[in-house]
Design a protein around this motif. Structure first.
Motif, PDB file in Angstrom:
ATOM      1  N   ILE A  64       0.853  -1.189   0.000  1.00 41.50           N
ATOM      2  CA  ILE A  64       0.000   0.000   0.000  1.00 41.50           C
ATOM      3  C   ILE A  64       0.889   1.239   0.000  1.00 41.50           C
ATOM      4  CG2 ILE A  64      -1.842   1.258   1.189  1.00 41.50           C
ATOM      5  CD1 ILE A  64      -2.648  -1.517   0.091  1.00 41.50           C
ATOM      6  N   PRO A  65       0.901   1.999  -1.103  1.00 39.21           N
ATOM      7  CA  PRO A  65       1.710   3.213  -1.146  1.00 39.21           C
ATOM      8  C   PRO A  65       1.104   4.306  -0.267  1.00 39.21           C
ATOM      9  CG  PRO A  65       0.432   2.996  -3.156  1.00 39.21           C
ATOM     10  CD  PRO A  65       0.172   1.758  -2.340  1.00 39.21           C
ATOM     11  N   LYS A  66       1.948   5.233   0.141  1.00 40.42           N
ATOM     12  CA  LYS A  66       1.513   6.342   0.994  1.00 40.42           C
ATOM     13  C   LYS A  66       1.009   7.508   0.151  1.00 40.42           C
ATOM     14  CE  LYS A  66       4.917   5.189   4.470  1.00 40.42           C
ATOM     15  NZ  LYS A  66       6.248   5.464   4.951  1.00 40.42           N
ATOM     16  N   ALA A  67       0.135   8.305   0.749  1.00 37.55           N
ATOM     17  CA  ALA A  67      -0.352   9.517   0.083  1.00 37.55           C
ATOM     18  C   ALA A  67       0.830  10.388  -0.293  1.00 37.55           C
ATOM     19  CB  ALA A  67      -1.312  10.267   0.989  1.00 37.55           C
ATOM     20  N   GLY A  68       0.813  10.911  -1.505  1.00 40.55           N
ATOM     21  CA  GLY A  68       1.874  11.775  -1.990  1.00 40.55           C
ATOM     22  C   GLY A  68       2.957  11.040  -2.767  1.00 40.55           C
ATOM     23  N   GLU A  69       3.071   9.741  -2.614  1.00 39.63           N
ATOM     24  CA  GLU A  69       4.094   8.985  -3.344  1.00 39.63           C
ATOM     25  C   GLU A  69       3.734   8.909  -4.822  1.00 39.63           C
ATOM     26  OE1 GLU A  69       6.362   5.502  -1.261  1.00 39.63           O
ATOM     27  OE2 GLU A  69       4.213   5.247  -0.905  1.00 39.63           O
ATOM     28  N   ARG A  70       4.753   9.079  -5.676  1.00 39.89           N
ATOM     29  CA  ARG A  70       4.571   8.892  -7.115  1.00 39.89           C
ATOM     30  C   ARG A  70       4.909   7.445  -7.426  1.00 39.89           C
ATOM     31  NH1 ARG A  70       3.870  12.112 -10.902  1.00 39.89           N
ATOM     32  NH2 ARG A  70       5.314  11.110 -12.317  1.00 39.89           N
ATOM     33  N   VAL A  71       3.931   6.726  -7.983  1.00 37.62           N
ATOM     34  CA  VAL A  71       4.126   5.313  -8.253  1.00 37.62           C
ATOM     35  C   VAL A  71       3.552   4.922  -9.606  1.00 37.62           C
ATOM     36  CG1 VAL A  71       4.084   4.677  -5.798  1.00 37.62           C
ATOM     37  CG2 VAL A  71       1.967   4.617  -7.126  1.00 37.62           C
ATOM     38  N   ARG A  72       4.021   3.775 -10.072  1.00 38.23           N
ATOM     39  CA  ARG A  72       3.435   3.112 -11.232  1.00 38.23           C
ATOM     40  C   ARG A  72       2.802   1.838 -10.683  1.00 38.23           C
ATOM     41  NH1 ARG A  72       7.666   2.732 -14.188  1.00 38.23           N
ATOM     42  NH2 ARG A  72       7.223   4.618 -15.340  1.00 38.23           N
ATOM     43  N   ILE A  73       1.563   1.594 -11.040  1.00 38.05           N
ATOM     44  CA  ILE A  73       0.868   0.381 -10.607  1.00 38.05           C
ATOM     45  C   ILE A  73       0.587  -0.434 -11.854  1.00 38.05           C
ATOM     46  CG2 ILE A  73      -1.167  -0.559  -9.474  1.00 38.05           C
ATOM     47  CD1 ILE A  73      -1.254   1.982  -7.757  1.00 38.05           C
ATOM     48  N   ARG A  74       1.199  -1.631 -11.896  1.00 36.51           N
ATOM     49  CA  ARG A  74       1.075  -2.507 -13.061  1.00 36.51           C
ATOM     50  C   ARG A  74       0.298  -3.761 -12.686  1.00 36.51           C
ATOM     51  NH1 ARG A  74       5.857  -1.960 -17.114  1.00 36.51           N
ATOM     52  NH2 ARG A  74       6.795  -0.045 -16.370  1.00 36.51           N
ATOM     53  N   TYR A  75      -0.708  -4.048 -13.486  1.00 37.87           N
ATOM     54  CA  TYR A  75      -1.540  -5.225 -13.265  1.00 37.87           C
ATOM     55  C   TYR A  75      -1.050  -6.385 -14.111  1.00 37.87           C
ATOM     56  CZ  TYR A  75      -4.907  -2.574 -10.598  1.00 37.87           C
ATOM     57  OH  TYR A  75      -5.499  -1.816  -9.615  1.00 37.87           O
ATOM     58  N   THR A  76      -0.991  -7.544 -13.477  1.00 40.46           N
ATOM     59  CA  THR A  76      -0.714  -8.802 -14.155  1.00 40.46           C
ATOM     60  C   THR A  76      -1.783  -9.767 -13.672  1.00 40.46           C
ATOM     61  OG1 THR A  76       1.642  -8.328 -14.113  1.00 40.46           O
ATOM     62  CG2 THR A  76       1.001 -10.593 -14.588  1.00 40.46           C
ATOM     63  N   GLY A  77      -2.714 -10.074 -14.530  1.00 46.87           N
ATOM     64  CA  GLY A  77      -3.830 -10.916 -14.110  1.00 46.87           C
ATOM     65  C   GLY A  77      -4.649 -10.197 -13.048  1.00 46.87           C
ATOM     66  N   GLU A  78      -4.861 -10.858 -11.928  1.00 45.50           N
ATOM     67  CA  GLU A  78      -5.688 -10.311 -10.846  1.00 45.50           C
ATOM     68  C   GLU A  78      -4.878  -9.530  -9.807  1.00 45.50           C
ATOM     69  OE1 GLU A  78      -9.122 -10.565 -10.643  1.00 45.50           O
ATOM     70  OE2 GLU A  78      -8.932 -11.354 -12.681  1.00 45.50           O
ATOM     71  N   LYS A  79      -3.564  -9.459  -9.952  1.00 44.36           N
ATOM     72  CA  LYS A  79      -2.713  -8.793  -8.962  1.00 44.36           C
ATOM     73  C   LYS A  79      -2.042  -7.568  -9.576  1.00 44.36           C
ATOM     74  CE  LYS A  79      -3.378 -11.649  -5.599  1.00 44.36           C
ATOM     75  NZ  LYS A  79      -4.029 -11.224  -4.380  1.00 44.36           N
ATOM     76  N   ALA A  80      -1.582  -6.665  -8.694  1.00 45.96           N
ATOM     77  CA  ALA A  80      -0.917  -5.452  -9.168  1.00 45.96           C
ATOM     78  C   ALA A  80       0.340  -5.201  -8.351  1.00 45.96           C
ATOM     79  CB  ALA A  80      -1.850  -4.258  -9.066  1.00 45.96           C
TER      80      ALA A  80
END
Length: 89
Positions: A64-80
């Motif tokens: 779980i990223p924190k508020a304000g963090e710049r992230v990329r969230i990549r999905y593979t199937g049912e998970k990210a």
């Protein structure tokens, strides 16, 4: 299926951060990049543009990223997977 109350909380978080005209979309696979606006009990909300955000189901994220963090969230199937994105210098 997400509950109406859980979705409403994510929408409230979006409009309080991005304004009343902001739109919230459910994550539907693929890859998303941007700053984390915040989280509710059910969703992590990520800013996509100045007036749009995407809601990720917490249960499918590897962390779980924190508020304000710049992230990329990549999905593979049912998970990210969360990847930190360096701030622009």
């Amino acid at each position: 299926m997400q509950s109406d109350e859980a979705w409403r909380q994510a929408q409230d978080l979006t409009t309080s951060s991005l304004g009343l005209k902001a739109k919230l979309f459910p994550a539907q696979g693929g890859s998303y990049q941007g700053a984390i606006i915040g989280a509710t009990n059910r969703h992590v909300v990520q800013r996509l543009t100045p007036v749009s955000a995407v809601a990720h189901d917490r249960e499918v994220l590897d962390q779980i990223p924190k508020a304000g963090e710049r992230v990329r969230i990549r999905y593979t199937g049912e998970k990210a997977r969360i990847e930190r994105v360096p701030a622009h210098t």
